[in-house]
Design an enzyme around this catalytic site. Sequence first.
Site, PDB file in Angstrom:
ATOM      1  N   ALA A 244       7.371   1.359  10.150  1.00 18.17           N
ATOM      2  CA  ALA A 244       7.174   0.546   8.948  1.00 18.17           C
ATOM      3  C   ALA A 244       6.575   1.368   7.808  1.00 18.17           C
ATOM      4  O   ALA A 244       6.233   2.545   7.953  1.00 18.17           O
ATOM      5  CB  ALA A 244       6.282  -0.650   9.278  1.00 18.17           C
ATOM      6  N   HIS A 245       6.396   0.694   6.670  1.00 19.71           N
ATOM      7  CA  HIS A 245       5.963   1.400   5.467  1.00 19.71           C
ATOM      8  C   HIS A 245       4.552   1.992   5.616  1.00 19.71           C
ATOM      9  O   HIS A 245       3.661   1.422   6.222  1.00 19.71           O
ATOM     10  CB  HIS A 245       6.040   0.506   4.230  1.00 19.71           C
ATOM     11  N   ASN A 246       4.419   3.194   5.043  1.00 21.46           N
ATOM     12  CA  ASN A 246       3.146   3.924   4.962  1.00 21.46           C
ATOM     13  C   ASN A 246       2.587   4.350   6.318  1.00 21.46           C
ATOM     14  O   ASN A 246       1.412   4.711   6.419  1.00 21.46           O
ATOM     15  CB  ASN A 246       2.107   3.124   4.179  1.00 21.46           C
TER      16      ASN A 246
END
Length: 345
Positions: A244-246
């Site tokens: 997922a993001h980051n």
Amino acid sequence: MTRSALPTLTLAELARRLGARLVGDAERPVRGLATLREAGPDQVAFLANRAYLKELPDTRAAAVLLHPQHGEACPVDRLELDNPYLGYAAASRLFDPLAGREPAGIHPSAVVDPSATLGERVEVGANAVIEAGVSVGDDVVIGPGSVVGADTVIGDGTRLHANVTLYHAVVIGARCILHSGCVIGADGFGFAHDGSRWHKIAQLGGVVLGDDVEVGSGSSIDRGALGDTLIGDDVKIDSQVQIAHNVQVGDHSALAGCVGIAGSTQVGRHCLLGGGVGLAGHLTICDGVQVTGMSLVTNSIHEPGVYSSGTGAMANAQWRKNAVRFKQLDDIAKRLARLEKGRDA
């Protein structure tokens, strides 16, 4: 490439390239690898797991890669190495039919934006698309049907197999391998709720893959909401993995199939995540952690070691009884505490 077109090496040359000790006919030609059971007289087999020792006496291989301690039991020529599995890995690259082939150039059906920069010996397959501002290094292969989004950077020697999708402003390091169907740089799962409906949060970051990263088929690495999603050098990601993001994954870590990592979690260096492992969001996993398959991690891990969660498979009737007991654990713990308190009084 047909088997007849595979490179042919003598055992002496193979031993030299692997740093192995050859016991046998130095001039014997070999042209491929196979298992102990299936290898023919022009192939090399390997023994890296004692479970396959029983197959060694009957092998028909030209030679076997093995540890010196098993040398006397080998009925054919042998290549002795302290780490035969590592030797097998090196040998597999020597006989890889994709290695050493001449680049096919840019297919007539490919679409390459005039502002894109392509290095030397780049191959672009049929119906691939390279958008504006893309920078592609030397010796890069972009497979058929792949899409490289605007302002993306691809390092030297990287290979995109067929139907890989890189969104805009993605950075891919050198010598990476991206398998079919993987998607790098799609939007992270970011939404704000006003009490009745969801509002999308634009994902303004990117994705950065280090050098020597491999991403399996059908895996997704989402772009960051603000900063970038970061994948370190020499990270190996299996098929059907969701990052997922980051998220940050440290150098030399490996993620087996169906791993899922929620947003903003940091995974350290030299970590191993077994198949189906799930990491909750905003966690920190320190260096040197191994999580066994199908485990769910909901808290940060600050000490290296092996971690597991869940219960092993059992007969359904027994599982149903245990499930009832799980619900009674809190009451049992309270009763036990009262008993111990009375005993100590």
